[in-house]
Design a protein around this motif. Structure first.
Motif, PDB file in Angstrom:
ATOM      1  N   PHE A  50      44.065  47.321  32.165  1.00  0.00           N
ATOM      2  CA  PHE A  50      44.478  47.097  33.558  1.00  0.00           C
ATOM      3  C   PHE A  50      44.999  48.356  34.236  1.00  0.00           C
ATOM      4  CE2 PHE A  50      45.205  42.704  31.829  1.00  0.00           C
ATOM      5  CZ  PHE A  50      44.129  42.112  32.462  1.00  0.00           C
TER       6      PHE A  50
ATOM      7  N   TYR B 195      36.019  48.508  35.386  1.00  0.00           N
ATOM      8  CA  TYR B 195      35.401  47.516  36.270  1.00  0.00           C
ATOM      9  C   TYR B 195      36.381  47.162  37.375  1.00  0.00           C
ATOM     10  CZ  TYR B 195      31.753  46.635  32.793  1.00  0.00           C
ATOM     11  OH  TYR B 195      30.704  46.757  31.928  1.00  0.00           O
TER      12      TYR B 195
ATOM     13  N   ASN C 149      38.695  44.743  39.039  1.00  0.00           N
ATOM     14  CA  ASN C 149      39.434  43.591  38.538  1.00  0.00           C
ATOM     15  C   ASN C 149      40.379  43.056  39.587  1.00  0.00           C
ATOM     16  OD1 ASN C 149      38.678  43.397  35.666  1.00  0.00           O
ATOM     17  ND2 ASN C 149      39.468  45.474  35.611  1.00  0.00           N
ATOM     18  N   TYR C 150      40.585  41.755  39.548  1.00  0.00           N
ATOM     19  CA  TYR C 150      41.596  41.125  40.376  1.00  0.00           C
ATOM     20  C   TYR C 150      42.955  41.416  39.753  1.00  0.00           C
ATOM     21  CZ  TYR C 150      44.429  37.562  42.629  1.00  0.00           C
ATOM     22  OH  TYR C 150      45.413  36.913  43.327  1.00  0.00           O
TER      23      TYR C 150
ATOM     24  N   SER D 142      40.695  43.556  44.367  1.00  0.00           N
ATOM     25  CA  SER D 142      39.598  44.216  43.664  1.00  0.00           C
ATOM     26  C   SER D 142      39.951  45.682  43.440  1.00  0.00           C
ATOM     27  CB  SER D 142      38.305  44.103  44.473  1.00  0.00           C
ATOM     28  OG  SER D 142      37.239  44.688  43.764  1.00  0.00           O
TER      29      SER D 142
ATOM     30  N   THR E 184      39.167  47.993  31.425  1.00  0.00           N
ATOM     31  CA  THR E 184      39.025  46.672  30.791  1.00  0.00           C
ATOM     32  C   THR E 184      38.683  46.778  29.307  1.00  0.00           C
ATOM     33  OG1 THR E 184      36.697  46.526  31.403  1.00  0.00           O
ATOM     34  CG2 THR E 184      38.285  45.552  32.923  1.00  0.00           C
TER      35      THR E 184
ATOM     36  N   GLU F  32      38.385  36.896  27.165  1.00  0.00           N
ATOM     37  CA  GLU F  32      38.117  35.846  28.134  1.00  0.00           C
ATOM     38  C   GLU F  32      38.011  34.474  27.477  1.00  0.00           C
ATOM     39  OE1 GLU F  32      34.784  37.165  30.405  1.00  0.00           O
ATOM     40  OE2 GLU F  32      35.768  39.042  30.927  1.00  0.00           O
TER      41      GLU F  32
END
Length: 172
Positions: free
Chosen positions: A36, A73, A75-76, A83, A88, A170
């Protein structure tokens, strides 16, 4: 006397320089890179521009001469940052990076089991080739950090850790 003082100043400076290095591995980081972590922050550490991943190619960075691969990437993060390009996936094959338990590349499968047998969420699984066949003498030892939503994975070949990876879990 001046030589002795100069020697101590040199040793102190060298010791402080080494103290700033970060070779820690956890369920969230390898060295200074964290899951993150915004791309801009990772670029400052790397001293270079990083590209968003396309699913195939990772950004390769050097940290004190050691290679680390990053996937970046969009990411939220939260409503204010819906965004944001961020890390990640992180992986390394360097022997310098170690967990607080001393586990890293070069450790054995038995070392992993002894260090993490009381960890609440771990698994061991075999490796598979591109044709869906089990790879003999290869597998993964995974630590699932459900609170962080990440997984720390140790790839082993012939019972020796050859790679360390951290990635978003995930739930699959």
């Amino acid at each position: 006397m001046k030589k002795i003082i100069s020697f101590f100043v040199f040793v102190l400076a060298f010791g402080l320089m080494n103290a700033q290095e970060n070779f820690e591995v956890s369920t969230l980081r390898i060295g200074p890179y964290k899951i993150f972590m915004p791309k801009a922050e990772a670029e400052k550490i790397a001293g270079m521009k990083l590209k968003n991943s396309d699913g195939e190619k990772k950004s390769v960075v050097k940290y004190t001469g050691e290679t680390i691969q990053l996937d970046i990437y969009d990411n939220y993060i939260n409503e204010a940052n819906p965004s944001v390009p961020s890390i990640t996936y992180i992986t390394t094959t360097s022997k310098k990076f170690r967990t607080k338990s001393g586990i890293g590349v070069g450790s054995t499968k038995d070392d992993l089991i002894n260090a993490y047998k009381n960890y609440p969420n771990y698994s061991v699984r075999e490796d598979w080739d591109d044709n869906g066949k089990s790879v003999k003498n290869a597998g993964y030892f995974n630590l699932d950090d459900r609170q962080a939503g990440t997984q720390l994975s140790f790839k082993f070949v012939n019972n020796i850790v050859t790679e360390i990876s951290i990635y978003l879990n995930e739930g699959c």
